[in-house]
Design a protein around this motif. Structure first.
Motif, PDB file in Angstrom:
ATOM      1  N   UNK A   8       0.711  -1.267  -0.009  1.00  0.00           N
ATOM      2  CA  UNK A   8      -0.080   0.017   0.052  1.00  0.00           C
ATOM      3  C   UNK A   8       0.716   1.100   0.057  1.00  0.00           C
ATOM      4  N   UNK A   9       0.291   2.217  -0.739  1.00  0.00           N
ATOM      5  CA  UNK A   9       0.943   3.563  -0.652  1.00  0.00           C
ATOM      6  C   UNK A   9       1.108   4.072   0.716  1.00  0.00           C
ATOM      7  N   UNK A  10       1.956   5.151   1.017  1.00  0.00           N
ATOM      8  CA  UNK A  10       2.142   6.044   2.212  1.00  0.00           C
ATOM      9  C   UNK A  10       0.820   6.382   2.661  1.00  0.00           C
ATOM     10  N   UNK A  11       0.136   6.059   3.953  1.00  0.00           N
ATOM     11  CA  UNK A  11      -1.032   6.697   4.061  1.00  0.00           C
ATOM     12  C   UNK A  11      -2.214   5.647   4.197  1.00  0.00           C
ATOM     13  N   UNK A  12      -2.042   4.626   3.420  1.00  0.00           N
ATOM     14  CA  UNK A  12      -3.225   3.755   3.259  1.00  0.00           C
ATOM     15  C   UNK A  12      -3.036   2.655   4.595  1.00  0.00           C
ATOM     16  N   UNK A  13      -3.776   2.744   5.280  1.00  0.00           N
ATOM     17  CA  UNK A  13      -3.827   2.007   6.695  1.00  0.00           C
ATOM     18  C   UNK A  13      -4.494   0.753   6.673  1.00  0.00           C
ATOM     19  N   UNK A  14      -5.359   0.540   5.800  1.00  0.00           N
ATOM     20  CA  UNK A  14      -6.486  -0.605   5.909  1.00  0.00           C
ATOM     21  C   UNK A  14      -6.218  -1.365   4.772  1.00  0.00           C
ATOM     22  N   UNK A  15      -6.841  -2.659   4.750  1.00  0.00           N
ATOM     23  CA  UNK A  15      -6.973  -3.566   3.727  1.00  0.00           C
ATOM     24  C   UNK A  15      -8.742  -3.547   3.446  1.00  0.00           C
ATOM     25  N   UNK A  16      -9.094  -3.706   2.395  1.00  0.00           N
ATOM     26  CA  UNK A  16     -10.615  -3.786   2.051  1.00  0.00           C
ATOM     27  C   UNK A  16     -11.114  -4.989   1.257  1.00  0.00           C
ATOM     28  N   UNK A  17     -12.227  -5.591   1.617  1.00  0.00           N
ATOM     29  CA  UNK A  17     -12.830  -6.665   0.850  1.00  0.00           C
ATOM     30  C   UNK A  17     -14.439  -6.169   0.538  1.00  0.00           C
ATOM     31  N   UNK A  18     -14.820  -6.021  -0.678  1.00  0.00           N
ATOM     32  CA  UNK A  18     -16.243  -5.400  -0.871  1.00  0.00           C
ATOM     33  C   UNK A  18     -16.932  -6.469  -1.820  1.00  0.00           C
ATOM     34  N   UNK A  19     -18.042  -6.214  -1.708  1.00  0.00           N
ATOM     35  CA  UNK A  19     -18.854  -6.996  -2.782  1.00  0.00           C
ATOM     36  C   UNK A  19     -20.232  -6.277  -3.110  1.00  0.00           C
ATOM     37  N   UNK A  20     -20.529  -5.999  -4.457  1.00  0.00           N
ATOM     38  CA  UNK A  20     -21.879  -5.267  -4.743  1.00  0.00           C
ATOM     39  C   UNK A  20     -22.488  -6.160  -5.783  1.00  0.00           C
ATOM     40  N   UNK A  21     -23.934  -6.200  -5.325  1.00  0.00           N
ATOM     41  CA  UNK A  21     -24.980  -6.950  -6.085  1.00  0.00           C
ATOM     42  C   UNK A  21     -26.155  -5.954  -6.781  1.00  0.00           C
TER      43      UNK A  21
END
Length: 206
Positions: free
Chosen positions: A41-54
């Motif tokens: 992750x680039x500097x400042x990106x402090x989270x990992x995310x998983x997402x789903x849209x239906x």
């Protein structure tokens, strides 16, 4: 004491310079299986995310699904249900913690709350909320001579994170309220896809 202080300072310096590793993918099949890669992750990106849209019925009779994983600056776990589109995100803050795909929003049990949602120009539809969706949403945006409105269920975490920033930067007014059907009923033109894209962009880029 001096040794303990030195070790503490070294630990602080090490963790400050550590970059988070997250899985990254984008899939229209409903699963990222076999498509993930690891990104630093680039500097400042402090989270990992998983997402789903239906989306159901919005683009036709069939269900369209989009699954994604990525680094995020400010990510909040929660979901949105606008009747035609349901989106859910899961956030975490350790290396490669987003290995699992986000759950299918349709699999989350109803929580008994209800909100108005829109279909076409009709915003009289009543949508059942699920999971952590404990607020009703109203999002409005002026588009030339037309006022676009989206209504539905939303998690409190999304409301707290997006209301002020979205109004200031995007010109879209997002308001949340508590209580069944508290977001009123109007006949308007909806902009569901714009809202979902705005929220996802906020979590990824701000």
């Amino acid at each position: 004491m001096d040794l303990q202080l030195s070790v503490s300072l070294l630990f602080i310096l090490f963790t400050a310079g550590h970059s988070l590793d997250c899985y990254k993918c984008s899939s229209l099949t409903g699963s990222c299986a076999g498509q993930t890669r690891v990104e630093t992750c680039p500097s400042g990106y402090s989270k990992c995310m998983s997402s789903m849209s239906v989306s159901v019925g919005f683009l036709g009779d069939n269900s369209d699904m989009m699954t994604g994983k990525s680094c995020a600056v400010d990510c909040h776990s929660g979901s949105i249900n606008t009747g035609n589109i349901r989106s859910l995100s899961v956030c975490c803050d350790t290396d490669r913690c987003n290995a699992q795909d986000a759950p299918d929003p349709r699999s989350i049990a109803s929580n008994g709350k209800t909100c108005y949602s829109c279909e076409g120009q009709n915003c009289l539809n009543i949508t059942s909320c699920s999971g952590t969706e404990d607020r009703c949403l109203t999002a409005t945006r002026a588009n030339k001579d037309e006022l676009r409105v989206t209504k539905g269920c939303i998690s409190k975490s999304f409301c707290d994170a997006t209301v002020t920033t979205t109004v200031r930067e995007g010109g879209e007014v997002i308001s949340c309220c508590e209580g069944n059907l508290c977001n009123g009923a109007q006949s308007v033109t909806q902009s569901v896809l714009f809202l979902c894209c705005s929220l996802l962009s906020y979590f990824l880029m701000h």
